[in-house]
Enzyme design. Structure first.
Site, mmCIF file in Angstrom:
data_model
loop_
_atom_site.group_PDB
_atom_site.id
_atom_site.type_symbol
_atom_site.label_atom_id
_atom_site.label_comp_id
_atom_site.label_asym_id
_atom_site.label_seq_id
_atom_site.Cartn_x
_atom_site.Cartn_y
_atom_site.Cartn_z
ATOM 1 N N ASP A 67 17.404 -4.274 7.696
ATOM 2 C CA ASP A 67 16.441 -3.172 7.864
ATOM 3 C C ASP A 67 16.665 -2.179 6.730
ATOM 4 O O ASP A 67 17.794 -1.949 6.321
ATOM 5 C CB ASP A 67 16.629 -2.468 9.221
ATOM 6 N N LYS A 90 19.747 2.078 10.105
ATOM 7 C CA LYS A 90 19.664 1.358 11.383
ATOM 8 C C LYS A 90 20.680 0.220 11.431
ATOM 9 O O LYS A 90 21.273 -0.057 12.484
ATOM 10 C CB LYS A 90 18.247 0.806 11.584
ATOM 11 N N ASN A 113 14.755 -3.603 1.463
ATOM 12 C CA ASN A 113 13.389 -4.029 1.771
ATOM 13 C C ASN A 113 13.243 -5.502 1.387
ATOM 14 O O ASN A 113 13.394 -5.850 0.215
ATOM 15 C CB ASN A 113 12.419 -3.154 0.968
ATOM 16 N N ASN A 150 5.077 -5.161 10.299
ATOM 17 C CA ASN A 150 3.968 -5.183 9.342
ATOM 18 C C ASN A 150 3.780 -6.578 8.749
ATOM 19 O O ASN A 150 4.692 -7.406 8.745
ATOM 20 C CB ASN A 150 4.192 -4.136 8.231
ATOM 21 N N CYS A 216 -0.504 6.291 13.637
ATOM 22 C CA CYS A 216 0.615 6.606 14.526
ATOM 23 C C CYS A 216 0.529 5.706 15.748
ATOM 24 O O CYS A 216 -0.234 5.958 16.677
ATOM 25 C CB CYS A 216 0.605 8.075 14.945
HETATM 26 P P1 ATP Z 1 7.374 3.269 14.204
HETATM 27 O O1 ATP Z 1 6.665 2.540 13.111
HETATM 28 O O2 ATP Z 1 6.671 3.160 15.533
HETATM 29 O O3 ATP Z 1 7.802 4.655 13.870
HETATM 30 P P2 ATP Z 1 9.637 1.624 13.532
HETATM 31 O O4 ATP Z 1 9.309 1.826 12.088
HETATM 32 O O5 ATP Z 1 11.054 1.820 13.970
HETATM 33 O O6 ATP Z 1 8.745 2.515 14.461
HETATM 34 P P3 ATP Z 1 9.587 -0.899 14.963
HETATM 35 O O7 ATP Z 1 8.416 -1.745 15.291
HETATM 36 O O8 ATP Z 1 10.338 -0.278 16.082
HETATM 37 O O9 ATP Z 1 9.111 0.174 13.916
HETATM 38 O O10 ATP Z 1 10.625 -1.754 14.128
HETATM 39 C C1 ATP Z 1 10.325 -2.491 12.991
HETATM 40 C C2 ATP Z 1 11.510 -2.408 12.073
HETATM 41 O O11 ATP Z 1 11.312 -3.301 10.967
HETATM 42 C C3 ATP Z 1 11.717 -1.010 11.488
HETATM 43 O O12 ATP Z 1 13.030 -0.571 11.755
HETATM 44 C C4 ATP Z 1 11.476 -1.207 10.009
HETATM 45 O O13 ATP Z 1 12.300 -0.388 9.192
HETATM 46 C C5 ATP Z 1 11.791 -2.681 9.795
HETATM 47 N N1 ATP Z 1 11.092 -3.244 8.631
HETATM 48 C C6 ATP Z 1 9.753 -3.298 8.448
HETATM 49 N N2 ATP Z 1 9.451 -3.838 7.249
HETATM 50 C C7 ATP Z 1 10.632 -4.138 6.649
HETATM 51 C C8 ATP Z 1 10.983 -4.699 5.374
HETATM 52 N N3 ATP Z 1 10.058 -5.066 4.496
HETATM 53 N N4 ATP Z 1 12.298 -4.859 5.080
HETATM 54 C C9 ATP Z 1 13.249 -4.472 5.973
HETATM 55 N N5 ATP Z 1 12.977 -3.940 7.181
HETATM 56 C C10 ATP Z 1 11.686 -3.756 7.525
#
Ligand code: ATP
Ligand code: ZN
Length: 311
Positions: A67, A90, A113, A150, A216
């Site tokens: 993450d 995280k 990322n 995403n 959001c």
């Molecule tokens: P919100 O978007 O609702 O504020 P969030 O970003 O914590 O919450 P979650 O659906 O709870 O989203 O968790 C998805 C997790 O995946 C997040 O912690 C995000 O940082 C991680 N994540 C998303 N895209 C990537 C990526 N390209 N590389 C690493 N981690 C990722």
């Protein structure tokens, strides 16, 4: 006092004894194998963090956690992270909590990322590292769990797993927080993430209700907990080979032989509805590595048929 009468049944304080009872009761043949497996979890958010905790409490051998984000106060409506961890990455916060819960689990924290050129490269290398258990002979991990929120990140996991011929599971929760899905992806054998729009097919939800950039999104610890539970329940079934299995879905992957009957499992909390379906690979998939895996799978058909005839 309310102390339980221990004379009838010996219950020791070791948490593993409750898990080992699964074996005594005929659910799992060899629960102890759990310690030999490596699982990669991409996205340590509302679903991934809970999945990591469940696997840690189940005694998984090794967890690779990916993450790029930090813990925020806005995450406190979900499970797992605590207010005093706000500001930590995280992955580091997860390692802190998980190592306290079960010091036997090997934990690796990857804070980057996975969609950047460099990040993707490091992601691939880390998945290939053959450092543990029976995985030394094959890929570095036994299963990849995608818990990102995403499309780009899911496509990066899809690309890596197609290239590495790595079995993985995808998960997601809808933008309105009331439905979700999990999906099993076996390169060449099931639809990959680029073969079809799996999120939509799987959950029966409208694509427009999926998480979008700049919106959001709503989130509920309940839906995320259910999806994490489905994901890890099926991880255990897959790794330890128990439960609902389909003999014709024979894969030549590390996981070998028995696979759960479902490939895609949706969850609609408003209707308490769990739609299930299978998805075949698309022979016109835009992903080159997917097409290569499909070709290999077709070529292996005689060997699979022979094995099925012997069984
Ligand atoms: P919100 O978007 O609702 O504020 P969030 O970003 O914590 O919450 P979650 O659906 O709870 O989203 O968790 C998805 C997790 O995946 C997040 O912690 C995000 O940082 C991680 N994540 C998303 N895209 C990537 C990526 N390209 N590389 C690493 N981690 C990722
Ligand atoms: Zn494909």
């Amino acid at each position: 006092s309310k102390v339980k009468d221990m004379s009838a049944e010996v219950v020791d304080s070791n948490p593993y004894s409750r898990l080992m009872a699964l074996q005594r009761m005929g659910i799992v043949n060899n629960y102890e194998r759990i310690r030999e497996f490596s699982v990669a979890i991409v996205g340590i958010g509302g679903v991934g963090s809970v999945a990591a905790e469940m696997l840690t409490r189940c005694g998984i051998g090794r967890l690779l956690l990916y993450d790029y984000d930090k813990v925020e106060l806005a995450n406190m409506n979900r499970l797992f992270f605590r207010p005093e961890q706000v500001g930590m990455t995280k992955t580091d916060a997860a390692v802190q909590t998980l190592s306290d819960i079960n010091p036997d689990v090997v934990l690796e924290s990857y804070t980057f990322n996975i969609t950047t050129v460099q990040g993707f490269d490091t992601f691939m290398t880390s998945l290939r590292t053959k450092a543990f258990g029976p995985s030394k002979e094959g890929n570095g991990v036994d299963l990849v769990l995608s818990c990102v929120d995403n499309y780009e990140a899911r496509m990066a996991v899809n690309q890596a797993c197609n290239e590495l011929n790595q079995v993985w599971m995808e998960s997601g929760v809808s933008e309105d927080a009331v439905s979700g899905h999990i999906q099993l992806l076996i390169p060449g054998e099931t639809a990959c993430f680029a073969c079809a729009p799996p999120l939509v097919v799987a959950s029966g939800v409208d694509e427009r209700t999926l998480k979008r950039e700049g919106v959001c999104a709503a989130s509920l610890p309940t839906t995320m907990g259910v999806v994490a539970g489905l994901l890890v329940q099926n991880t255990l079934k897959l790794l330890l080979q128990f439960g609902n299995v389909s003999p014709y879905l024979n894969t030549l992957s590390v996981l070998d032989e028995l696979l759960p009957l479902f490939l895609s499992q949706g969850y609609n909390s408003l209707k308490d509805y769990f739609p299930t379906m299978e998805m075949k690979p698309n022979p016109h998939c835009s992903n080159g590595a997917c097409l290569e895996r499909q070709k290999e799978f077709l070529l292996s058909k005689p060997a699979r048929d022979a094995a099925a005839a012997r069984a």
